[in-house]
Design a protein around this motif. Sequence first.
Motif, PDB file in Angstrom:
ATOM      1  N   VAL A 113       0.862  -1.187   0.000  1.00 20.84           N
ATOM      2  CA  VAL A 113       0.000   0.000   0.000  1.00 20.84           C
ATOM      3  C   VAL A 113       0.899   1.237   0.000  1.00 20.84           C
ATOM      4  O   VAL A 113       1.639   1.474   0.942  1.00 20.84           O
ATOM      5  CB  VAL A 113      -0.902   0.028   1.249  1.00 20.84           C
ATOM      6  N   LYS A 114       0.825   2.036  -1.060  1.00 18.77           N
ATOM      7  CA  LYS A 114       1.697   3.206  -1.151  1.00 18.77           C
ATOM      8  C   LYS A 114       0.882   4.500  -1.074  1.00 18.77           C
ATOM      9  O   LYS A 114      -0.288   4.540  -1.470  1.00 18.77           O
ATOM     10  CB  LYS A 114       2.518   3.158  -2.441  1.00 18.77           C
TER      11      LYS A 114
ATOM     12  N   LEU B 106      -5.124   0.621   8.442  1.00 23.12           N
ATOM     13  CA  LEU B 106      -4.232   1.151   9.480  1.00 23.12           C
ATOM     14  C   LEU B 106      -3.006   1.822   8.871  1.00 23.12           C
ATOM     15  O   LEU B 106      -2.621   2.936   9.260  1.00 23.12           O
ATOM     16  CB  LEU B 106      -3.807   0.027  10.429  1.00 23.12           C
ATOM     17  N   ILE B 107      -2.396   1.155   7.889  1.00 21.12           N
ATOM     18  CA  ILE B 107      -1.218   1.736   7.226  1.00 21.12           C
ATOM     19  C   ILE B 107      -1.612   3.001   6.474  1.00 21.12           C
ATOM     20  O   ILE B 107      -0.875   4.007   6.468  1.00 21.12           O
ATOM     21  CB  ILE B 107      -0.576   0.711   6.274  1.00 21.12           C
TER      22      ILE B 107
ATOM     23  N   MET C  85      -0.048   6.784   6.966  1.00 21.28           N
ATOM     24  CA  MET C  85       0.529   7.589   5.881  1.00 21.28           C
ATOM     25  C   MET C  85      -0.148   8.951   5.781  1.00 21.28           C
ATOM     26  O   MET C  85       0.517   9.971   5.560  1.00 21.28           O
ATOM     27  CB  MET C  85       0.430   6.826   4.553  1.00 21.28           C
ATOM     28  N   MET C  86      -1.463   8.977   5.957  1.00 23.42           N
ATOM     29  CA  MET C  86      -2.175  10.251   5.893  1.00 23.42           C
ATOM     30  C   MET C  86      -1.791  11.156   7.071  1.00 23.42           C
ATOM     31  O   MET C  86      -1.635  12.375   6.914  1.00 23.42           O
ATOM     32  CB  MET C  86      -3.682  10.006   5.895  1.00 23.42           C
ATOM     33  N   ALA C  87      -1.614  10.559   8.245  1.00 26.39           N
ATOM     34  CA  ALA C  87      -1.266  11.342   9.435  1.00 26.39           C
ATOM     35  C   ALA C  87       0.127  11.949   9.327  1.00 26.39           C
ATOM     36  O   ALA C  87       0.375  13.070   9.791  1.00 26.39           O
ATOM     37  CB  ALA C  87      -1.370  10.468  10.680  1.00 26.39           C
TER      38      ALA C  87
ATOM     39  N   GLN D   5       5.730   7.907   3.124  1.00 29.89           N
ATOM     40  CA  GLN D   5       5.540   6.624   2.455  1.00 29.89           C
ATOM     41  C   GLN D   5       5.355   5.513   3.484  1.00 29.89           C
ATOM     42  O   GLN D   5       5.801   5.615   4.641  1.00 29.89           O
ATOM     43  CB  GLN D   5       6.739   6.315   1.549  1.00 29.89           C
ATOM     44  N   ASN D   6       4.698   4.459   3.072  1.00 30.07           N
ATOM     45  CA  ASN D   6       4.465   3.277   3.907  1.00 30.07           C
ATOM     46  C   ASN D   6       5.784   2.793   4.521  1.00 30.07           C
ATOM     47  O   ASN D   6       6.704   2.387   3.804  1.00 30.07           O
ATOM     48  CB  ASN D   6       3.857   2.171   3.036  1.00 30.07           C
TER      49      ASN D   6
END
Length: 442
Positions: free
Chosen positions: A167-168, A189-190, A194-196, A200-201
């Motif tokens: 998930v990128k 969750l990942i 990333m949004m927070a 990158q993952n």
Amino acid sequence: MSKTQILAARAGEITPEMEFCAKREELAVELIRDEVAAGRMVIPANKVHAAGALEPMCIGIAAKCKINANIGNSAVTSNAGEELQKLHTAVHHGADTVMDLSTGKDIDNIRRQIIEKSPVPIGTVPIYQMLEELGGNIEDMTAQHFLDMVEHQAKQGVDYMTVHAGVKLEHLHLSVNRVTGIVSRGGSLISKWMMAHNKQNPLYTAFDDLCDIMREYDVTWSLGDGLRPGSIADASDAAQFAELEVLGELTKRGQENGTQVMVEGPGHIPMHQIQMNIEKQIELCNGAPFYVLGPLVTDIAPGYDHITSAIGAAMAGWHGAAMLCYVTPKEHLGLPNEEDVKQGVIAYKISAHAADVARGRKGAQDRDDALSRARFAFDWNEQFRLSLDPETAQRYHDETLPQDTFKSAHFCSMCGPKYCSMKITEDIRKMAGEGQLVEIKD
């Protein structure tokens, strides 16, 4: 340090695990070795578990189609005793692997007992336990937190791990207009992390470091499909296939790093898209074993999703999926109990077996033919013995005709003694033997 199965295979070596798998599959051990070396087959056998109760098995297109059963507690319910009973039920009815998806309390103790008791490979999703230890705040995660948890579970003996490294950040916008969004727990969750952090993952950036841990214990990658569709409305969309391309890249990197890799697949796919999805994964991931979650072919049957998904699972196995992850009647509704586990396993044993027959695997149809002969001969006890669930088959028969004398009767309660087509066929054949049938010529 001993080699992983893939490194040994590439060196031309035949390991005890390969020999064990060859006997189970009735395949040449050299074929097992060559398939492992090519990355088309994996033998999930953590060195810790392999030294204990594990009976090695293999997952790959050259082998029988396998099934996985999910167990595990939640924050709401279940305990170690219940999970061990689910493990026993799953293995008894034919699960080839079991995933411990515990998300509640006492995770370490539950997993330790499961691994000690399990003859089949055990899989996990490490991010679940890591999140518990972080108090449920995924934003607090660092790459090191995840690395430490993977190593901790590897030391316990976990044989394969689902890691959502594909998930990128640049693909998240592709899921915005979905009907059901991001349904993978690990994927969501990942994505939130990333949004927070607008980064990158971390599982993608730390992939090579994760490979070092996986290689040390010979833990098999189960590359998670964090952007898998959660409804047939979202099936085969840009988000799903963008991640699949990344999983193809990570498959190659994992294999080059001396680790075994399988790839997880979509959970909701309509029937007419299943073959395309399987073929696309095989192409992008260079034939790495495809481990499909279902897939459900319709979304209208809560409470019966073991059936809607078993239809898709049979088709996926026919077209090249190597392992099928079961779905229970409780899917989307609640935590499965022991009976739900049984129902899911039986449904998926049917799917996997049907796939093997459709693939034309040597000997796959032998059991079907033996049961059919027993059925025509009215050998009820042999029918029960050959069935996937002998206890249920006999119980259904005995509900209306329980006496022992009916175990040799040439009829069942549905047709009775006068309307049984097989009994009538017997009469016809007897008549033919007495010369009462004549060939009609034009």
